[in-house]
Design a protein around this motif. Structure first.
Motif, PDB file in Angstrom:
ATOM      1  N   VAL A   1       0.870  -1.177   0.000  1.00  0.00           N
ATOM      2  CA  VAL A   1       0.000   0.000   0.000  1.00  0.00           C
ATOM      3  C   VAL A   1       0.911   1.231   0.000  1.00  0.00           C
ATOM      4  O   VAL A   1       2.132   1.109   0.129  1.00  0.00           O
ATOM      5  CB  VAL A   1      -0.962   0.019   1.212  1.00  0.00           C
ATOM      6  N   ALA A   2       0.314   2.403  -0.156  1.00  0.00           N
ATOM      7  CA  ALA A   2       1.095   3.646  -0.201  1.00  0.00           C
ATOM      8  C   ALA A   2       0.465   4.681   0.704  1.00  0.00           C
ATOM      9  O   ALA A   2      -0.766   4.772   0.822  1.00  0.00           O
ATOM     10  CB  ALA A   2       1.189   4.175  -1.622  1.00  0.00           C
ATOM     11  N   ALA A   3       1.313   5.468   1.348  1.00  0.00           N
ATOM     12  CA  ALA A   3       0.821   6.585   2.146  1.00  0.00           C
ATOM     13  C   ALA A   3       0.372   7.717   1.228  1.00  0.00           C
ATOM     14  O   ALA A   3       0.785   7.803   0.070  1.00  0.00           O
ATOM     15  CB  ALA A   3       1.907   7.067   3.108  1.00  0.00           C
ATOM     16  N   ASP A   4      -0.473   8.615   1.749  1.00  0.00           N
ATOM     17  CA  ASP A   4      -0.946   9.718   0.921  1.00  0.00           C
ATOM     18  C   ASP A   4       0.044  10.879   0.976  1.00  0.00           C
ATOM     19  O   ASP A   4       1.157  10.754   1.517  1.00  0.00           O
ATOM     20  CB  ASP A   4      -2.353  10.152   1.356  1.00  0.00           C
ATOM     21  N   TYR A   5      -0.355  12.017   0.408  1.00  0.00           N
ATOM     22  CA  TYR A   5       0.551  13.172   0.335  1.00  0.00           C
ATOM     23  C   TYR A   5       0.824  13.777   1.711  1.00  0.00           C
ATOM     24  O   TYR A   5       1.767  14.547   1.876  1.00  0.00           O
ATOM     25  CB  TYR A   5      -0.037  14.225  -0.603  1.00  0.00           C
ATOM     26  N   ARG A   6       0.012  13.445   2.715  1.00  0.00           N
ATOM     27  CA  ARG A   6       0.236  13.942   4.077  1.00  0.00           C
ATOM     28  C   ARG A   6       1.043  12.968   4.916  1.00  0.00           C
ATOM     29  O   ARG A   6       1.240  13.200   6.109  1.00  0.00           O
ATOM     30  CB  ARG A   6      -1.114  14.207   4.747  1.00  0.00           C
ATOM     31  N   GLY A   7       1.495  11.851   4.315  1.00  0.00           N
ATOM     32  CA  GLY A   7       2.237  10.850   5.052  1.00  0.00           C
ATOM     33  C   GLY A   7       1.377   9.926   5.872  1.00  0.00           C
ATOM     34  O   GLY A   7       1.898   9.159   6.691  1.00  0.00           O
ATOM     35  N   TYR A   8       0.055   9.961   5.671  1.00  0.00           N
ATOM     36  CA  TYR A   8      -0.872   9.155   6.470  1.00  0.00           C
ATOM     37  C   TYR A   8      -1.162   7.840   5.745  1.00  0.00           C
ATOM     38  O   TYR A   8      -1.268   7.793   4.513  1.00  0.00           O
ATOM     39  CB  TYR A   8      -2.162   9.926   6.695  1.00  0.00           C
ATOM     40  N   PHE A   9      -1.310   6.761   6.517  1.00  0.00           N
ATOM     41  CA  PHE A   9      -1.634   5.451   5.969  1.00  0.00           C
ATOM     42  C   PHE A   9      -2.558   4.724   6.931  1.00  0.00           C
ATOM     43  O   PHE A   9      -2.557   4.980   8.138  1.00  0.00           O
ATOM     44  CB  PHE A   9      -0.364   4.610   5.738  1.00  0.00           C
ATOM     45  N   THR A  10      -3.314   3.793   6.400  1.00  0.00           N
ATOM     46  CA  THR A  10      -4.178   2.923   7.202  1.00  0.00           C
ATOM     47  C   THR A  10      -4.577   1.715   6.355  1.00  0.00           C
ATOM     48  O   THR A  10      -4.974   1.869   5.207  1.00  0.00           O
ATOM     49  CB  THR A  10      -5.419   3.680   7.713  1.00  0.00           C
TER      50      THR A  10
END
Length: 212
Positions: free
Chosen positions: A58-67
């Motif tokens: 999976v990949a984190a978003d542009y804010r560095g957030y992942f779940t």
């Protein structure tokens, strides 16, 4: 007697399996934010790989957030260009179905050696090019050339007149016309005094020639 021992062993095996299976099949919402360990700035679009789930990515978003969903005991790997790899293991004893983590990645700096590129193949070629090179003028010499009389005259002939110059000329023309509006300029051909002065000059000229 043998059947009793086998039955007791089978019951203990089922109880142990029943205790371990819920832990392995438990689903956890794994979330977090990825930041730089030095500047605390978020790192966007980090690739996250679950090594325990057939390398699911999976990949984190542009804010560095992942779940995403994981199981207890899964090994999670974080990779990003310019940063060292970071891995963590989801704890087995997570009390609820959520697990949050702050991931801090260290930048991977690679110092490359200095490379100097010269356009000349040999020293003789550099010497020849240097001796024939024309050195450019400095700022003072360029300013003197631009302010010289010939340069300014050339600019006067080639540059168009701007709005300020046209306005100044119109102002001078209107001022001269306002000053001389009451002055009447007569034609000398219609002035009898001018004709009389002309005839007098002619007669005096004839008289002087006769005396000579």
């Amino acid at each position: 007697m043998k059947y009793c021992v086998f039955l007791i062993f089978f019951v203990f095996s089922l109880s142990a399996f029943a205790q371990n299976k819920p832990i392995q099949d438990k689903l956890i919402q794994f979330s977090g934010i990825i930041t730089d360990i030095d500047s605390a700035n978020v790192i966007p679009y980090v690739t996250i790989t679950n090594l325990s789930a057939k390398d699911t990515r999976v990949a984190a978003d542009y804010r560095g957030y992942f779940t995403f969903i994981v199981n207890p005991g899964d090994t999670i790997l974080f990779t990003a260009i310019g940063y060292k790899k970071f891995s963590t293991i989801v704890p087995l004893g997570t009390p609820d179905n959520k697990y949050t983590i702050m991931v801090k990645m260290t930048s991977d700096v690679i110092n490359l050696p200095t490379v100097r590129v010269f356009p000349w193949a040999t020293t003789e070629e550099f010497t020849r090019e240097f001796l024939t090179m024309k050195i450019a003028d400095d700022d003072l010499a360029i300013a003197k050339k631009n302010l010289s009389k010939s340069s300014i005259n050339g600019l006067i002939l080639t540059l168009p007149r701007d709005g300020g110059e046209i306005s100044s000329q119109n102002y001078r023309y209107n001022f001269d016309r306002l000053i001389n509006k009451n002055m009447v300029q007569t034609n000398p051909l219609l002035n009898p005094f001018a004709w009389s002065k002309l005839m007098q000059q002619i007669f005096e000229g004839d008289k002087s020639r006769k005396e000579n």
